[in-house]
Write a protein that holds these residues in place. Structure first.
Motif, PDB file in Angstrom:
ATOM      1  N   VAL A 102       0.836  -1.207   0.000  1.00  0.00           N
ATOM      2  CA  VAL A 102       0.000   0.000   0.000  1.00  0.00           C
ATOM      3  C   VAL A 102       0.868   1.253   0.000  1.00  0.00           C
ATOM      4  N   LEU A 103       1.892   1.254   0.842  1.00  0.00           N
ATOM      5  CA  LEU A 103       2.786   2.409   0.902  1.00  0.00           C
ATOM      6  C   LEU A 103       3.472   2.637  -0.440  1.00  0.00           C
ATOM      7  N   LEU A 104       3.960   1.580  -1.055  1.00  0.00           N
ATOM      8  CA  LEU A 104       4.672   1.726  -2.322  1.00  0.00           C
ATOM      9  C   LEU A 104       3.748   2.159  -3.448  1.00  0.00           C
ATOM     10  N   VAL A 105       2.523   1.677  -3.438  1.00  0.00           N
ATOM     11  CA  VAL A 105       1.582   2.032  -4.500  1.00  0.00           C
ATOM     12  C   VAL A 105       1.246   3.514  -4.451  1.00  0.00           C
ATOM     13  N   PHE A 106       1.047   4.054  -3.245  1.00  0.00           N
ATOM     14  CA  PHE A 106       0.567   5.428  -3.138  1.00  0.00           C
ATOM     15  C   PHE A 106       1.677   6.470  -3.153  1.00  0.00           C
ATOM     16  N   ASP A 107       2.877   6.146  -2.719  1.00  0.00           N
ATOM     17  CA  ASP A 107       3.926   7.169  -2.724  1.00  0.00           C
ATOM     18  C   ASP A 107       5.301   6.524  -2.869  1.00  0.00           C
ATOM     19  N   PRO A 108       5.584   5.945  -4.042  1.00  0.00           N
ATOM     20  CA  PRO A 108       6.847   5.205  -4.200  1.00  0.00           C
ATOM     21  C   PRO A 108       8.076   6.095  -4.303  1.00  0.00           C
ATOM     22  N   ARG A 109       7.904   7.389  -4.534  1.00  0.00           N
ATOM     23  CA  ARG A 109       9.060   8.262  -4.755  1.00  0.00           C
ATOM     24  C   ARG A 109       9.678   8.775  -3.465  1.00  0.00           C
ATOM     25  N   LYS A 110       8.958   8.716  -2.367  1.00  0.00           N
ATOM     26  CA  LYS A 110       9.478   9.264  -1.117  1.00  0.00           C
ATOM     27  C   LYS A 110      10.415   8.249  -0.457  1.00  0.00           C
ATOM     28  N   PRO A 111      11.670   8.630  -0.144  1.00  0.00           N
ATOM     29  CA  PRO A 111      12.625   7.675   0.440  1.00  0.00           C
ATOM     30  C   PRO A 111      12.143   7.056   1.750  1.00  0.00           C
ATOM     31  N   SER A 112      11.524   7.870   2.618  1.00  0.00           N
ATOM     32  CA  SER A 112      11.064   7.312   3.895  1.00  0.00           C
ATOM     33  C   SER A 112      10.010   6.235   3.679  1.00  0.00           C
ATOM     34  N   VAL A 113       9.148   6.407   2.683  1.00  0.00           N
ATOM     35  CA  VAL A 113       8.122   5.409   2.385  1.00  0.00           C
ATOM     36  C   VAL A 113       8.769   4.136   1.837  1.00  0.00           C
TER      37      VAL A 113
END
Length: 461
Positions: free
Chosen positions: A14-25
């Motif tokens: 879920v985290l990767l699908v919604f915001d894969p560009r943010k390093p913390s995610v």
């Protein structure tokens, strides 16, 4: 353990699908996948291998399963501390100098490499040595997460729920995974399930209500973006069709009006004037709708937000009702790169909303300041406020709480949201029925933009 595996890998996806560009995610997703690998190891060892042995799996297949179990176990024990400290260093980079942040992966991996190179075998895990690496790394990561500070209420609340979902579960699992096994207590990882389930419950509550790593904002943003694109396309088509038909109406009413005047028919002429006025009104309304839903193109430039708001305060004060006391608190200078016209229109919309919420008078506060990452404008009123149900919908195009007004289309806040989205900023609303509403917009700062001094402008009746 199958439930733990499903929970951890689902949240990671879920985290990767919604915001894969943010390093913390990305690092948090990696941390969750490492934790899921531990659960996978338990599933293979406790369920799949016994099932295979009972149902005649070949020795080779069972050996492959055992290797997969060991690899999954190693991924968990050696991957969890590393991915967690990397997540924490990106989630709260402020305490770490840039050079240290770049060197952090090597500094964390060096002790682990020494342990793995000097101790044999690496599986079963040599807990009495690994504990001196894993526990300090996890503790440092927890400190970084908990020490993050946010000035904005929206981000502060998001941080609290993020920390509540992550830190207690990580610390508990670290005790069970490393500390107790180093003291001779084996297979304590089996007691991690309830800590993970509790963290998952907090995650679910946060993501749908308060925010987790900005996830709630992203879900809302995607929904609003789709609505705005649909409205923009629809109003463009509608505007074209209505403009053509109104043009025909005006052409023929002009002919009929000329005929009525020539034939001395005053009653018919009055009726025609009513139709003409209605056509003009339709044109005015569709033009206003188009103006607030059309695609915006930013013309950004360097400006001082304090100067912009000071100028706007003078304009607002000219039409300010005597029953409203207004204060403008500007923590300036406030250097900002933005579209001046859209910025003024956005703040003007928020101020107008605040004034309309106080028909019997009250207090208006416009406050501007900056944090290390944001330039912020707050518009507060002491009006009637907005109910929780209405607050969930006020950003939707054409939704309005001002049903009595036939000149309000429910597009003002949608426009404000659109402007902030284009500036890569945020719009947040808080309201308490009977006490008032606070609208907050925050613009991202550039590295060269720095903090200034404080001034106050007051006005009112």
């Amino acid at each position: 353990m199958p439930a733990v595996l499903i929970i951890l890998w689902t949240v990671g996806l879920v985290l990767l699908v919604f915001d894969p560009r943010k390093p913390s995610v990305r690092w948090m997703a990696g941390f969750l996948f490492c934790g899921g690998a531990g659960a996978l190891s338990a599933v293979i060892g406790d369920t799949i291998m016994p099932y295979g042995a009972l149902h005649g799996y070949s020795r080779e297949m069972l050996d492959w399963l055992d290797r997969a179990r060991i690899v999954s176990s190693l991924t968990q024990y050696y991957g969890l501390p590393f991915t967690f400290i990397m997540f924490a260093s990106h989630y709260n980079p402020a305490p770490l100098p840039a050079a240290l942040r770049r060197a952090l992966p090597y500094a964390v991996l060096a002790p682990l490499a020494f342990i793995l190179l000097t101790l044999r075998p690496v599986h079963p895990i040599p807990f009495r040595a690994v504990v001196f690496w894993a526990v300090p790394v996890v503790a440092a990561g927890a400190y970084l997460v908990l020490s993050r500070r946010e000035t904005l209420y929206l981000l502060r609340r998001n941080h609290r729920y993020t920390a509540a979902a992550i830190v207690p579960a990580v610390l508990y699992c670290s005790v069970m995974n490393y500390l107790l096994p180093a003291l001779g207590f084996t297979e304590m990882w089996r007691y991690n399930t309830w800590a993970i389930v509790l963290a998952f419950i907090i995650f679910i509550i946060a993501i749908f209500k308060y925010g987790f790593l900005d996830m709630q904002f992203l879900i809302t943003k995607k929904k609003l973006d789709i609505s705005l694109r649909a409205v923009t396309s629809g109003t463009a088509v509608l505007n074209h069709a209505i403009k053509n038909d109104v043009g025909k109406m005006k052409l023929f009413t002009a002919k009929i009006a000329a005929f009525a005047a020539d034939t001395n028919q005053p009653e018919l002429l009055r009726d025609i004037r009513v139709i003409e006025a209605a056509a003009e009104h339709i044109q005015e309304m569709i033009a206003r709708v188009k103006g607030q839903t059309q695609e915006l193109v930013l013309r950004q430039s360097a400006l001082d937000l304090g100067d912009v708001l000071e100028e706007l305060s003078h304009q607002v004060s000219l039409g300010l009702p005597a029953s409203v006391e207004a204060r403008w608190e500007l923590d300036g200078p406030l250097p900002l790169t933005a579209d001046r016209a859209q910025l003024v229109e956005t703040v003007q919309n928020l101020v107008n909303n605040a004034l309309e919420a106080m028909p019997e008078g009250g207090e208006l506060l416009v406050r501007a300041y900056q944090t290390p990452k944001w330039v912020v404008v707050e518009v507060r009123d002491t009006g009637k406020g907005i109910s929780r149900e209405e607050l969930k919908r006020v950003l939707e195009p054409f939704y309005t709480t001002k049903a009595a007004s036939n000149r309000n289309f429910g597009l003002g806040l949608s426009y404000c949201y659109h402007v902030m989205k284009l500036h890569k900023g945020n719009l947040h609303l808080e309201s308490t029925p009977g006490k008032g509403t606070t609208a907050t917009i925050h613009f991202p700062k550039r590295k060269e933009e720095r903090h200034g001094a404080h001034s106050v402008i007051a006005g009112g009746g």
